[in-house]
Design a protein around this motif. Structure first.
Motif, PDB file in Angstrom:
ATOM      1  N   GLY C 165       0.805  -1.105   0.125  1.00 10.22           N
ATOM      2  CA  GLY C 165       0.008  -0.164  -0.024  1.00 10.22           C
ATOM      3  C   GLY C 165       0.909   1.375   0.086  1.00 10.22           C
ATOM      4  N   PHE C 166       2.251   1.204  -0.342  1.00 11.43           N
ATOM      5  CA  PHE C 166       3.103   2.509  -0.409  1.00 11.43           C
ATOM      6  C   PHE C 166       2.449   3.331  -1.246  1.00 11.43           C
ATOM      7  N   LEU C 167       2.235   2.894  -2.344  1.00  7.09           N
ATOM      8  CA  LEU C 167       1.863   3.856  -3.591  1.00  7.09           C
ATOM      9  C   LEU C 167       0.470   4.655  -3.581  1.00  7.09           C
ATOM     10  N   GLU C 168      -0.430   3.898  -2.625  1.00  8.08           N
ATOM     11  CA  GLU C 168      -1.472   4.697  -2.208  1.00  8.08           C
ATOM     12  C   GLU C 168      -1.361   5.561  -1.331  1.00  8.08           C
ATOM     13  N   ARG C 169      -0.604   5.414  -0.416  1.00  8.85           N
ATOM     14  CA  ARG C 169      -0.215   6.325   0.640  1.00  8.85           C
ATOM     15  C   ARG C 169       0.281   7.537   0.058  1.00  8.85           C
ATOM     16  N   LEU C 170       1.529   7.142  -0.825  1.00 11.35           N
ATOM     17  CA  LEU C 170       2.297   8.339  -1.360  1.00 11.35           C
ATOM     18  C   LEU C 170       1.227   9.411  -2.392  1.00 11.35           C
ATOM     19  N   SER C 171       0.385   8.355  -3.108  1.00  9.05           N
ATOM     20  CA  SER C 171      -0.664   9.413  -3.794  1.00  9.05           C
ATOM     21  C   SER C 171      -1.487  10.127  -2.924  1.00  9.05           C
ATOM     22  N   ALA C 172      -1.943   9.866  -1.616  1.00 10.73           N
ATOM     23  CA  ALA C 172      -2.758  10.589  -0.768  1.00 10.73           C
ATOM     24  C   ALA C 172      -1.967  11.629  -0.344  1.00 10.73           C
ATOM     25  N   LEU C 173      -0.511  11.376  -0.080  1.00 11.77           N
ATOM     26  CA  LEU C 173       0.272  12.539   0.446  1.00 11.77           C
ATOM     27  C   LEU C 173       0.556  13.516  -0.563  1.00 11.77           C
ATOM     28  N   LEU C 174       0.254  13.109  -1.824  1.00 17.08           N
ATOM     29  CA  LEU C 174       0.652  14.090  -2.991  1.00 17.08           C
ATOM     30  C   LEU C 174      -0.673  15.057  -3.085  1.00 17.08           C
ATOM     31  N   ASP C 175      -1.783  14.481  -2.887  1.00 18.37           N
ATOM     32  CA  ASP C 175      -3.064  15.124  -3.003  1.00 18.37           C
ATOM     33  C   ASP C 175      -3.098  16.198  -1.858  1.00 18.37           C
ATOM     34  N   TYR C 176      -2.597  15.737  -0.707  1.00 18.92           N
ATOM     35  CA  TYR C 176      -2.473  16.694   0.583  1.00 18.92           C
ATOM     36  C   TYR C 176      -1.306  17.890   0.032  1.00 18.92           C
ATOM     37  N   LEU C 177      -0.435  17.343  -0.290  1.00 24.55           N
ATOM     38  CA  LEU C 177       0.844  18.221  -0.568  1.00 24.55           C
ATOM     39  C   LEU C 177       0.134  19.525  -1.797  1.00 24.55           C
ATOM     40  N   GLN C 178      -0.588  18.883  -2.702  1.00 26.25           N
ATOM     41  CA  GLN C 178      -1.136  19.863  -3.739  1.00 26.25           C
ATOM     42  C   GLN C 178      -1.844  21.062  -3.177  1.00 26.25           C
ATOM     43  N   LYS C 179      -2.630  20.533  -2.095  1.00 27.09           N
ATOM     44  CA  LYS C 179      -3.618  21.545  -1.460  1.00 27.09           C
ATOM     45  C   LYS C 179      -2.629  22.589  -0.581  1.00 27.09           C
ATOM     46  N   ARG C 180      -1.708  22.009   0.201  1.00 26.43           N
ATOM     47  CA  ARG C 180      -0.671  22.647   1.009  1.00 26.43           C
ATOM     48  C   ARG C 180      -0.013  23.872  -0.240  1.00 26.43           C
ATOM     49  N   LEU C 181       0.630  23.453  -1.251  1.00 20.77           N
ATOM     50  CA  LEU C 181       1.214  24.341  -1.973  1.00 20.77           C
ATOM     51  C   LEU C 181       0.373  25.680  -2.263  1.00 20.77           C
ATOM     52  N   ASP C 182      -1.215  25.350  -2.291  1.00 22.31           N
ATOM     53  CA  ASP C 182      -1.880  26.631  -2.526  1.00 22.31           C
ATOM     54  C   ASP C 182      -1.676  27.500  -1.261  1.00 22.31           C
ATOM     55  N   ALA C 183      -1.525  26.971  -0.050  1.00 27.05           N
ATOM     56  CA  ALA C 183      -1.526  27.681   1.166  1.00 27.05           C
ATOM     57  C   ALA C 183      -0.167  28.415   1.265  1.00 27.05           C
ATOM     58  N   TYR C 184       0.744  27.948   0.856  1.00 25.84           N
ATOM     59  CA  TYR C 184       2.105  28.508   0.668  1.00 25.84           C
ATOM     60  C   TYR C 184       2.050  29.532  -0.284  1.00 25.84           C
ATOM     61  N   ASP C 185       1.391  29.477  -1.377  1.00 23.62           N
ATOM     62  CA  ASP C 185       1.308  30.540  -2.325  1.00 23.62           C
ATOM     63  C   ASP C 185       0.935  31.718  -1.544  1.00 23.62           C
ATOM     64  N   ARG C 186      -0.370  31.596  -0.946  1.00 21.27           N
ATOM     65  CA  ARG C 186      -1.053  32.655  -0.507  1.00 21.27           C
ATOM     66  C   ARG C 186      -0.034  33.269   0.772  1.00 21.27           C
ATOM     67  N   LEU C 187       0.601  32.496   1.679  1.00 22.72           N
ATOM     68  CA  LEU C 187       1.212  32.920   2.920  1.00 22.72           C
ATOM     69  C   LEU C 187       2.880  33.302   2.200  1.00 22.72           C
ATOM     70  N   PHE C 188       3.276  32.812   1.451  1.00 16.56           N
ATOM     71  CA  PHE C 188       4.727  33.136   1.140  1.00 16.56           C
ATOM     72  C   PHE C 188       4.761  33.691   0.049  1.00 16.56           C
ATOM     73  N   PHE C 189       4.674  33.064  -1.337  1.00 18.49           N
ATOM     74  CA  PHE C 189       5.205  33.509  -2.474  1.00 18.49           C
ATOM     75  C   PHE C 189       4.445  34.658  -3.146  1.00 18.49           C
ATOM     76  N   ASP C 190       3.215  34.644  -2.704  1.00 20.30           N
ATOM     77  CA  ASP C 190       2.259  36.051  -2.850  1.00 20.30           C
ATOM     78  C   ASP C 190       2.252  36.771  -1.803  1.00 20.30           C
ATOM     79  N   ASN C 191       3.188  36.848  -0.935  1.00 19.20           N
ATOM     80  CA  ASN C 191       3.029  37.734   0.221  1.00 19.20           C
ATOM     81  C   ASN C 191       3.672  39.053  -0.216  1.00 19.20           C
TER      82      ASN C 191
END
Lengths: 293, 204, 368, 178
Positions: C165-191
């Motif tokens: 089940g490693f690839l499934e967990r990795l896939s889930a983590l990627l979904d999570y990180l994708q969302k987090r990257l938007d948060a970083y855009d708002r807080l950091f890159f577009d700050n």
């Protein structure tokens, strides 16, 4: 009786100062997504620093720095009335007014410059230079706002200023003046983006670089008291002061939380940038606010 | 001291109950405050520094224990020597340690501080940190996980509360000649000023 | 009036330095008039140690050459040994290697984000991004048993089969990180406050930069789409689809934007790897026995694109079971000396940490 | 660009994207100049050195790469171990300065024309340059550092393994749980 009152004021400022410092650490920890230390953590820190066995010193001027700074903070607390009515917790406010307080706010940093200079640490000196440069820029908008408030109330006396706000607080009456004062208040509190003085990635701890043990504890205590005094000043000038201690705590808390949250989402400006910013935007706001009076 | 690392570490971790019971209430209170407010010098000396950000940030949040990073040695209580030390770094580490004000403690992080670890045959790393500086707590592993580092801090808290006379900074004063001799032997001609010259007349 | 120049050491004990190194600065006021880089605080003599270890023994220490992102070292070592010994790696093992390298790249970028935001006093980003990096390290731990040092990419393949089940967990983590990257855009890159600090600082520009041996975000930040994954492909990168983000300004902010886009590209690559990885297949080739594993008297050079730029290994065998010479070239060596020193002149002291972080200077790979 | 190289030099194809070329110490600067002007290999990306002590020579490798970063060319130059100076490339490539500084420290090779050959990673090193083959790092360690005493069962690892194997064997022969 007066003496007892003064002592009580100092105790409240000291206690709430540390409580707010603890809250600051806790709240910013929540922003970071963690629990953070206990509320009393900064109090433990200062006690530990007081009982350190060693404190490095560089001669008698070095002692004077934190002492002048602390006396500035103490006087500041004593000259600002805590409540807008009644006899208690008025401190020395009947002997002085807003102008004295504004003068005293500069005393501390200047005194500290003497102490830091005697240590000969280039980072300390750099921090002091940054601090004084920033102070000049901070004072301009804050003084404009204070002058506006004084003109509006027709007096520099805290009691009269607070009474004038009994129907409508200055924050709503003169929003531009409040905005100018609030931005420079952020700077006075050392919050981002105006925290160049002790920027660790640039100049270690700035002015505090060479202070250890008891000196650092003294600096910590005075900064806790001083920030409470600044909160008090803002509440008195723009939010009509407080009727009783509960209201005082509520009002300062709201102001404090606002400053904390704003501070945790902004990057630090460099010295030049923060001076430029402060001289442009809040000063302009202050001038327009004055013109609209 | 027994030979070998395990008994040595055991002696570091032992809680000294007997001494604790003889302390007065005030001494105990002071020790409590010291144990619950630890300022760590932000000096990543080696690769152990890579596990310090997780330890200090939201995942492990060591600030719960009162541990925070500070920028300058003057304000710090604890020096973490995070991993291998080349002689060039060791000089700076000693310098930083001597600038800290007492009481001060050292945590040796990683196998490299204990016996050289991976770099046991490297010409440019020291093999035994406690030859040169008094180490109060070792955390082994390569890398030690953040949990291990937190465990090290908890053990160190116990040690600080026991207020032992064998604490590192006291040893560094009393057995200075021993440490100094080792330092001189390693650094040869390029030694730094003696510790006494740093702390002479500075006791308040 | 003559102004006084003071000399200060920015580091090695300094919160604004990227690791254990120091920059000697001549300051006039707060303006830098001369900068000198000093390294050597982390020198361990890896190249000497490898000369007296067998290949298997050497494999365990190479990952320690660069701490924030150890896997390019393992990949380089494995690629060089395989090329010299003539070993072919199975497709599945190659996919797993790509996966490990991209995960490591993602982790290193998140760690960089913590450093870059810390250098401008925006600690909140660092707290968040190190947490997210830790989630990647958790997956590494499931896969390899180690959080930081993995010792996983081994000559001949990889060391262990994927856990269930490693690839499934990795896939889930990627979904999570994708969302987090938007948060970083708002807080950091577009700050706006970060933009104000970073735009126009530390500008690298001109055709000349290609000749000076720079790599990674320094080149991509000033408009040259150079990426070894595309230019000189290794493993299976020529079969994967990804873009090479570039910016033209050449300043700190441009390099930050390049890294922001690269994180999304890494996620894209990882998704392709998850989709395309063969279900079955050997992960390890049969290797000669420990003492019989020898390299011929030949030499080679391999390079991979790490999160900071070109990471190259020169390796020479001499017919024995030891490696005669292995020389490491990290991107930081050139960046820390021939780029950083001139770049700092004329800047303010407050921008030193900012510039160093944006170049991604990592001292352990400079001096090994 | 390959055609120029193949025409003028004896090119060794190592892989489709990696080539090597042997030059003598005297030819080096000239060859470099020719290659950088006539081909696209105009960037120095690494400077390597291998110590072939049994053949009494150092082999320096100048790794060149092109502007597209797609191909690598290595110029190999052997020099005698006792006569260890090379012309510096600092004027040709700015990045060569620090690479030469490192090799100077690690191998004791002098580079004529490089002004920055002071300490790189080591501080006050007065032994043999450490990357030379005759430098024995273990002997150096034994002379300069103290090791911590190991555990008792770790002092002689081979003996201990033998002992444990024997113990395991005897445990197998006499099945437990009887």
């Amino acid at each position: 009786m007066l003496l007892l009152d003064l002592l009580l004021m100092l105790l409240i400022a000291y206690g709430f100062g540390f409580l707010y410092y603890g809250l600051y650490r806790n709240l910013s920890a929540r922003v970071h997504g963690r629990f953070g230390p206990s509320l009393a953590q900064s109090f433990s820190d200062s006690i530990k620093l007081f009982v350190k066995e060693e404190s490095t010193t560089f001669g008698w001027m070095f002692y004077l720095g934190p002492v002048i700074m602390a006396s500035g903070a103490v006087l500041n607390v004593l000259f600002i009335p805590f409540l807008n009515q009644g006899e208690s917790l008025q401190g020395l406010s009947s002997y002085g007014n807003l102008i004295v307080v504004l003068y005293l706010m500069v005393l501390g940093p200047l005194g500290n410059a003497l102490g830091v200079g005697s240590s000969g640490n280039p980072f300390g000196v750099m921090g002091v230079t940054r601090g004084l440069t920033r102070l000049l820029a901070l004072e301009l908008p804050f003084y404009l706002a204070a002058i506006g408030v004084m003109i509006d109330a027709g007096s520099a006396d805290f009691g009269i200023i607070m009474q004038a706000q009994s129907t409508q607080s200055n924050m709503f009456a003169h929003p531009l003046l409040f905005a100018a004062a609030f931005i420079s208040f952020l700077g006075f509190m050392g919050k981002s983006p105006f925290d160049v003085v002790g920027a660790p990635q640039e100049v270690y701890s700035g002015p505090a670089t060479e202070f250890s043990g008891k000196f650092l504890a003294l600096l910590m205590s005075q900064s806790a008291m001083f920030s409470f005094a600044k909160l008090l000043l803002m509440v008195n000038l723009f939010w009509g002061g407080a009727d009783h201690l509960g209201e005082l705590v509520a009002k300062t808390f709201v102001l404090f939380v606002a400053a904390t949250f704003i501070g945790s989402v902004y990057a630090r400006f460099s010295t030049v940038q923060s001076v430029e910013f402060l001289i442009r935007i809040p000063t302009l706001l202050g001038i327009v606010g004055l013109a609209l009076l | 001291m027994d030979e070998g690392f395990i008994p040595y570490q055991q002696s570091l971790e032992d809680e000294e109950q007997s001494i604790k019971s003889t302390q007065s209430v005030i001494e105990q209170a002071i020790a409590w405050f010291r144990a619950h407010s630890m300022f760590v010098l932000a000096y990543g000396t080696g690769c152990g520094a890579i596990e310090m950000p997780p330890t200090f940030t939201s995942r492990y949040d060591i600030e719960r224990l009162g541990v925070v990073g500070v920028a300058t040695p003057r304000q710090a209580d604890i020096l973490i020597v995070s991993g291998y030390c080349s002689p060039k770094t060791l000089k700076r580490v000693i310098r930083s340690y001597e600038q800290m004000s007492e009481p001060k403690y050292i945590i040796g992080l990683g196998s490299c501080t204990i016996n050289g670890g991976m770099y046991w045959d490297s010409y440019n790393t020291i093999k035994k940190l406690d030859d040169f500086l008094p180490v109060d707590m070792y955390v082994n592993g390569c890398m030690p996980r953040p949990e291990a580092l937190i465990e090290g801090f908890v053990k160190l808290q116990e040690k600080i509360r026991a207020n032992s006379s064998e604490a590192g900074y006291i040893q560094y004063r009393t057995r200075y000649a021993h440490y100094r001799a080792n330092q001189e032997r390693l650094f040869g001609t390029q030694v730094q000023p003696r510790y006494e010259e740093n702390f002479a007349g500075m006791n308040l | 009036m003559e102004r006084k120049v003071i000399t200060i050491y920015h580091g090695p004990q300094h919160p604004g330095i990227t690791g254990n190194m120091s920059v000697e600065l001549d300051l006039m006021g707060e303006t830098i008039t001369r900068a000198r880089t000093h390294v050597g605080y982390l020198h361990r003599g890896f190249e000497k140690l490898i000369e007296r270890r067998t290949i298997i023994q050497a494999f365990t220490i190479v990952c320690r050459i660069c701490v924030p992102e150890p896997d390019p070292n393992e990949a380089n070592f494995a690629l060089a040994v395989e090329r010299l010994a003539g070993i072919e790696v199975s497709e599945r093992a190659s996919y797993i290697r790509v996966m490990v390298l991209e995960m490591a790249r993602l982790g290193a970028q998140l760690l960089w984000m913590a450093g870059q935001s810390g250098s401008v006093g925006l600690g909140t980003v660092g707290q968040w991004s190190i947490y997210d990096r830790d989630l990647i390290l958790d997956l590494f731990e499931q896969l390899t048993g180690g959080r930081v040092y993995h010792m996983y990419i081994y000559p001949g393949g990889v060391r262990r089969e994927l856990p269930d089940g490693f690839l499934e967990r990795l896939s889930a983590l990627l979904d999570y990180l994708q969302k987090r990257l938007d948060a970083y855009d708002r807080l950091f890159f577009d700050n706006a406050s970060f933009q104000k600090r970073a735009i126009g600082v530390g500008v690298v520009r001109g055709e000349e930069v290609l000749r000076r041996g720079f790599s990674g975000q320094v080149l991509r930040g000033c408009g040259f789409a150079r990426d070894l994954r595309r230019d000189n492909p290794y493993l299976l990168y020529d079969q994967l689809e990804f873009d090479i983000p570039t910016q033209s300004a050449g300043d700190v902010y441009a390099r930050a934007l390049v890294r922001r886009a690269e994180m999304r590209e890494s996620i894209r690559i990882l998704r392709q790897v998850i989709a395309q990885m063969p279900e079955e297949g050997a992960i390890m080739q049969k290797l000669p026995k420990h003492r019989k594993f020898t390299l011929p008297k030949e030499d080679t050079y391999v390079a991979v694109e790490s999160a900071r730029g070109e990471f190259g290994y020169y390796m020479a065998g001499d017919g024995s079971e030891m490696i005669r010479r292995m020389q490491v070239k990290g991107p930081s060596l050139i960046h820390a000396f021939s780029l950083l020193e001139p770049l700092l002149v004329g800047e303010e002291l407050s921008n030193v940490a900012l510039i160093m972080n944006s170049l991604g200077i990592c001292p352990p790979e400079i001096e090994r | 660009m390959m055609s120029y190289l193949e025409e003028h030099y004896e090119l060794i194809h190592k892989t489709p994207r990696l080539f090597a070329l042997h030059v003598t110490r005297e030819q080096l600067l000239d060859t470099l100049h020719q290659i950088t002007t006539h081909t696209s290999f105009d960037t120095l990306s690494q400077l390597t050195c291998t110590d072939w002590i049994e053949e009494e020579r150092f082999e320096l490798g100048y790794m060149l790469t092109n502007a597209l970063r797609s191909h690598n060319l290595m110029l190999k130059c052997s020099i005698a171990r006792d006569k260890v100076t090379m012309p510096s490339l600092a004027l040709l490539f700015a990045q060569a300065e620090v690479m030469e500084r490192e090799l100077h420290e690690m191998f004791g090779i002098g580079f004529e024309g490089n002004e920055t050959l002071y300490d790189f990673a080591l501080e006050g090193w007065c032994d043999i340059p450490p990357m030379r083959r005759e430098f024995d790092t273990l002997a150096y360690v034994n002379a300069h550092y103290d090791f911590r005493e190991g555990r008792e069962d770790n002092l002689d690892v081979k003996e201990e393994i033998k002992k444990r194997k024997a113990a395991a064997k005897s445990a197998k022969e006499t099945p437990s749980g009887a």
